[in-house]
Write a protein that holds these residues in place. Structure first.
Motif, PDB file in Angstrom:
ATOM      1  N   ASN A   2       0.835  -1.191   0.000  1.00  0.00           N
ATOM      2  CA  ASN A   2       0.000   0.000   0.000  1.00  0.00           C
ATOM      3  C   ASN A   2       0.876   1.249   0.000  1.00  0.00           C
ATOM      4  OD1 ASN A   2      -2.404  -1.464   0.106  1.00  0.00           O
ATOM      5  ND2 ASN A   2      -2.303  -1.608   2.346  1.00  0.00           N
ATOM      6  N   PRO A   3       0.464   2.305  -0.714  1.00  0.00           N
ATOM      7  CA  PRO A   3       1.262   3.544  -0.716  1.00  0.00           C
ATOM      8  C   PRO A   3       1.259   4.196   0.654  1.00  0.00           C
ATOM      9  CG  PRO A   3      -0.844   3.890  -1.809  1.00  0.00           C
ATOM     10  CD  PRO A   3      -0.741   2.424  -1.559  1.00  0.00           C
ATOM     11  N   TYR A   4       2.323   4.927   0.928  1.00  0.00           N
ATOM     12  CA  TYR A   4       2.418   5.646   2.190  1.00  0.00           C
ATOM     13  C   TYR A   4       1.506   6.868   2.150  1.00  0.00           C
ATOM     14  CZ  TYR A   4       6.524   2.759   3.050  1.00  0.00           C
ATOM     15  OH  TYR A   4       7.365   1.694   3.231  1.00  0.00           O
ATOM     16  N   LYS A   5       0.716   7.017   3.202  1.00  0.00           N
ATOM     17  CA  LYS A   5      -0.219   8.142   3.284  1.00  0.00           C
ATOM     18  C   LYS A   5       0.515   9.374   3.817  1.00  0.00           C
ATOM     19  CE  LYS A   5      -3.027   5.896   5.957  1.00  0.00           C
ATOM     20  NZ  LYS A   5      -4.211   5.588   6.806  1.00  0.00           N
ATOM     21  N   ILE A   6       0.440  10.448   3.050  1.00  0.00           N
ATOM     22  CA  ILE A   6       1.166  11.674   3.402  1.00  0.00           C
ATOM     23  C   ILE A   6       0.187  12.822   3.620  1.00  0.00           C
ATOM     24  CG2 ILE A   6       2.798  13.415   2.586  1.00  0.00           C
ATOM     25  CD1 ILE A   6       4.343  11.241   1.219  1.00  0.00           C
ATOM     26  N   LEU A   7       0.399  13.542   4.706  1.00  0.00           N
ATOM     27  CA  LEU A   7      -0.345  14.772   4.994  1.00  0.00           C
ATOM     28  C   LEU A   7       0.594  15.951   4.792  1.00  0.00           C
ATOM     29  CD1 LEU A   7      -2.787  16.354   6.185  1.00  0.00           C
ATOM     30  CD2 LEU A   7      -1.812  15.912   8.451  1.00  0.00           C
ATOM     31  N   VAL A   8       0.165  16.936   4.017  1.00  0.00           N
ATOM     32  CA  VAL A   8       0.982  18.122   3.759  1.00  0.00           C
ATOM     33  C   VAL A   8       0.424  19.289   4.559  1.00  0.00           C
ATOM     34  CG1 VAL A   8       1.798  19.750   2.015  1.00  0.00           C
ATOM     35  CG2 VAL A   8       1.544  17.326   1.439  1.00  0.00           C
ATOM     36  N   LEU A  22       5.855  17.615  -6.824  1.00  0.00           N
ATOM     37  CA  LEU A  22       7.104  16.894  -6.572  1.00  0.00           C
ATOM     38  C   LEU A  22       6.869  15.414  -6.287  1.00  0.00           C
ATOM     39  CD1 LEU A  22       9.036  19.430  -4.301  1.00  0.00           C
ATOM     40  CD2 LEU A  22       9.816  18.563  -6.501  1.00  0.00           C
ATOM     41  N   LEU A  23       5.776  15.126  -5.583  1.00  0.00           N
ATOM     42  CA  LEU A  23       5.538  13.749  -5.155  1.00  0.00           C
ATOM     43  C   LEU A  23       4.696  12.939  -6.133  1.00  0.00           C
ATOM     44  CD1 LEU A  23       4.903  14.200  -1.319  1.00  0.00           C
ATOM     45  CD2 LEU A  23       7.052  13.867  -2.551  1.00  0.00           C
ATOM     46  N   SER A  24       4.030  13.623  -7.067  1.00  0.00           N
ATOM     47  CA  SER A  24       3.118  12.932  -7.983  1.00  0.00           C
ATOM     48  C   SER A  24       3.767  11.826  -8.826  1.00  0.00           C
ATOM     49  CB  SER A  24       2.425  13.948  -8.900  1.00  0.00           C
ATOM     50  OG  SER A  24       3.373  14.644  -9.702  1.00  0.00           O
ATOM     51  N   PRO A  25       5.053  11.934  -9.201  1.00  0.00           N
ATOM     52  CA  PRO A  25       5.637  10.848 -10.009  1.00  0.00           C
ATOM     53  C   PRO A  25       5.848   9.546  -9.233  1.00  0.00           C
ATOM     54  CG  PRO A  25       6.862  12.911 -10.281  1.00  0.00           C
ATOM     55  CD  PRO A  25       5.966  13.077  -9.094  1.00  0.00           C
ATOM     56  N   PHE A  26       5.735   9.575  -7.915  1.00  0.00           N
ATOM     57  CA  PHE A  26       6.055   8.403  -7.108  1.00  0.00           C
ATOM     58  C   PHE A  26       4.775   7.709  -6.643  1.00  0.00           C
ATOM     59  CE2 PHE A  26       9.315  11.689  -6.517  1.00  0.00           C
ATOM     60  CZ  PHE A  26      10.402  11.030  -7.078  1.00  0.00           C
ATOM     61  N   ASP A  27       4.550   6.497  -7.164  1.00  0.00           N
ATOM     62  CA  ASP A  27       3.292   5.821  -6.864  1.00  0.00           C
ATOM     63  C   ASP A  27       3.263   5.180  -5.483  1.00  0.00           C
ATOM     64  OD1 ASP A  27       5.024   3.733  -7.297  1.00  0.00           O
ATOM     65  OD2 ASP A  27       4.036   3.002  -9.111  1.00  0.00           O
ATOM     66  N   HIS A  28       4.387   5.235  -4.749  1.00  0.00           N
ATOM     67  CA  HIS A  28       4.351   4.682  -3.388  1.00  0.00           C
ATOM     68  C   HIS A  28       3.991   5.753  -2.349  1.00  0.00           C
ATOM     69  CE1 HIS A  28       8.366   6.327  -3.847  1.00  0.00           C
ATOM     70  NE2 HIS A  28       8.664   6.109  -2.582  1.00  0.00           N
ATOM     71  N   TYR A  29       3.599   6.950  -2.833  1.00  0.00           N
ATOM     72  CA  TYR A  29       3.065   7.995  -1.958  1.00  0.00           C
ATOM     73  C   TYR A  29       1.641   8.324  -2.391  1.00  0.00           C
ATOM     74  CZ  TYR A  29       8.058   9.152  -1.131  1.00  0.00           C
ATOM     75  OH  TYR A  29       9.385   9.124  -0.839  1.00  0.00           O
ATOM     76  N   LEU A  44      -6.432  16.852  11.250  1.00  0.00           N
ATOM     77  CA  LEU A  44      -6.413  15.913  10.126  1.00  0.00           C
ATOM     78  C   LEU A  44      -5.609  14.654  10.452  1.00  0.00           C
ATOM     79  CD1 LEU A  44      -6.054  18.307   7.061  1.00  0.00           C
ATOM     80  CD2 LEU A  44      -8.042  16.947   7.711  1.00  0.00           C
ATOM     81  N   THR A  45      -4.604  14.793  11.287  1.00  0.00           N
ATOM     82  CA  THR A  45      -3.839  13.617  11.707  1.00  0.00           C
ATOM     83  C   THR A  45      -4.737  12.646  12.457  1.00  0.00           C
ATOM     84  OG1 THR A  45      -1.764  14.859  11.847  1.00  0.00           O
ATOM     85  CG2 THR A  45      -1.888  12.798  13.077  1.00  0.00           C
ATOM     86  N   ALA A  46      -5.564  13.183  13.350  1.00  0.00           N
ATOM     87  CA  ALA A  46      -6.493  12.344  14.112  1.00  0.00           C
ATOM     88  C   ALA A  46      -7.527  11.675  13.206  1.00  0.00           C
ATOM     89  CB  ALA A  46      -7.185  13.181  15.177  1.00  0.00           C
ATOM     90  N   GLN A  47      -7.907  12.376  12.129  1.00  0.00           N
ATOM     91  CA  GLN A  47      -8.939  11.846  11.231  1.00  0.00           C
ATOM     92  C   GLN A  47      -8.383  10.860  10.198  1.00  0.00           C
ATOM     93  OE1 GLN A  47     -11.037  15.117   9.376  1.00  0.00           O
ATOM     94  NE2 GLN A  47     -11.076  16.276  11.281  1.00  0.00           N
ATOM     95  N   LEU A  48      -7.205  11.199   9.645  1.00  0.00           N
ATOM     96  CA  LEU A  48      -6.703  10.477   8.474  1.00  0.00           C
ATOM     97  C   LEU A  48      -5.611   9.458   8.783  1.00  0.00           C
ATOM     98  CD1 LEU A  48      -6.488  13.585   6.096  1.00  0.00           C
ATOM     99  CD2 LEU A  48      -8.307  11.869   6.188  1.00  0.00           C
ATOM    100  N   HIS A  49      -4.992   9.562   9.948  1.00  0.00           N
ATOM    101  CA  HIS A  49      -3.920   8.636  10.357  1.00  0.00           C
ATOM    102  C   HIS A  49      -2.839   8.490   9.277  1.00  0.00           C
ATOM    103  CE1 HIS A  49      -6.543   7.568  13.679  1.00  0.00           C
ATOM    104  NE2 HIS A  49      -7.510   7.300  12.816  1.00  0.00           N
ATOM    105  N   PRO A  50      -2.203   9.590   8.895  1.00  0.00           N
ATOM    106  CA  PRO A  50      -1.157   9.510   7.861  1.00  0.00           C
ATOM    107  C   PRO A  50       0.075   8.771   8.375  1.00  0.00           C
ATOM    108  CG  PRO A  50      -1.131  11.663   8.888  1.00  0.00           C
ATOM    109  CD  PRO A  50      -2.332  10.951   9.441  1.00  0.00           C
ATOM    110  N   ASP A  51       0.865   8.269   7.433  1.00  0.00           N
ATOM    111  CA  ASP A  51       2.146   7.654   7.795  1.00  0.00           C
ATOM    112  C   ASP A  51       3.219   8.716   7.991  1.00  0.00           C
ATOM    113  OD1 ASP A  51       1.354   4.829   7.473  1.00  0.00           O
ATOM    114  OD2 ASP A  51       1.103   5.411   5.372  1.00  0.00           O
ATOM    115  N   VAL A  52       3.126   9.758   7.155  1.00  0.00           N
ATOM    116  CA  VAL A  52       4.136  10.819   7.167  1.00  0.00           C
ATOM    117  C   VAL A  52       3.452  12.181   7.063  1.00  0.00           C
ATOM    118  CG1 VAL A  52       6.168  11.795   6.003  1.00  0.00           C
ATOM    119  CG2 VAL A  52       5.811   9.322   6.019  1.00  0.00           C
ATOM    120  N   ILE A  53       3.950  13.153   7.818  1.00  0.00           N
ATOM    121  CA  ILE A  53       3.482  14.534   7.688  1.00  0.00           C
ATOM    122  C   ILE A  53       4.645  15.388   7.221  1.00  0.00           C
ATOM    123  CG2 ILE A  53       2.476  16.535   8.845  1.00  0.00           C
ATOM    124  CD1 ILE A  53       1.348  14.645  10.950  1.00  0.00           C
TER     125      ILE A  53
END
Length: 208
Positions: A2-8, A22-29, A44-53
């Motif tokens: 599964n791709p890593y979930k990122i919050l910006v 910048l991140l769009s070319p990488f399908d693991h994000y 949003l962290t509490a709602q979405l549980h991202p892997d990386v912020i």
């Protein structure tokens, strides 16, 4: 996998758009959400549980470091990379203190973003390698030389240290009029308006 979930988290829409690009070319994000301030990042962290912020350090209200402190307290598994345009290494250690796993200068090459984020995900901590990588970027910028001639650099250093035109002329054995001409050239080349800005820039860039 599964791709890593990122919050910006960045208060500037153009910055968030640039990060998406910048991140769009990488399908693991996959970017699962965007926050315009620290409080939104917390919510949003509490709602979405991202892997990386990807957390901008300067935001209105709750800034990036404060949001990092809160998030790491309640969601320690989330990896946070502080984003900044600042070249001050003190911010690196402030980020480390608040629990961040990475610190990325926005000015680094686009190709560095992927490798840096992957390293943070892999290591899971602010590793010695990542600190060395970031400090090397900071050092490269902080030790850069001003785009001035040798004489202009001499005048710049004296002026930034608070010397008057007369004192500069006496130390360099040139006329006050020549000092004024050099100062005009210095300000023009550095794209600043006065001695106050000159002093600030000189100290921030470690030219003195």
């Amino acid at each position: 996998m599964n791709p890593y979930k990122i919050l910006v988290a960045d208060d500037h829409e153009d910055a968030r758009e640039a990060i998406r690009s910048l991140l769009s070319p990488f399908d693991h994000y996959v970017i699962v959400g965007e926050a315009a301030n620290g409080q939104q990042a917390i919510d949003l962290t509490a709602q979405l549980h991202p892997d990386v912020i990807l957390m901008d350090i300067h935001m209105p209200g709750i800034n990036g470091l404060e949001a990092t402190r809160h998030i790491k307290k309640h969601s320690p598994e989330v990896k946070i990379i502080i984003l900044t345009v600042s070249e001050e290494s003190t911010h690196l250690f402030a980020a480390l203190k608040e629990g961040a796993q990475g610190y990325l200068l926005k000015s680094v090459r686009p190709s560095d973003w992927n490798s840096y984020i992957d390293a943070v995900i892999k290591d899971g901590e602010f590793s010695e390698e990542l600190i060395e990588h970031t400090l090397s970027k900071l050092t490269q910028k902080q030790t850069s030389k001003p785009p001035l001639s040798a004489r202009e650099s001499e005048v710049m250093k004296l002026a930034a240290s608070g010397a008057t035109n007369k004192e500069i002329s006496e130390q360099l054995f040139i006329t006050e009029n020549t000092v004024k001409n050099h100062l005009k050239s210095v300000l023009r080349k550095l794209h600043i308006k006065n001695r106050v800005e000159l002093a600030r820039m000189a100290y921030e860039k470690h030219w003195l």
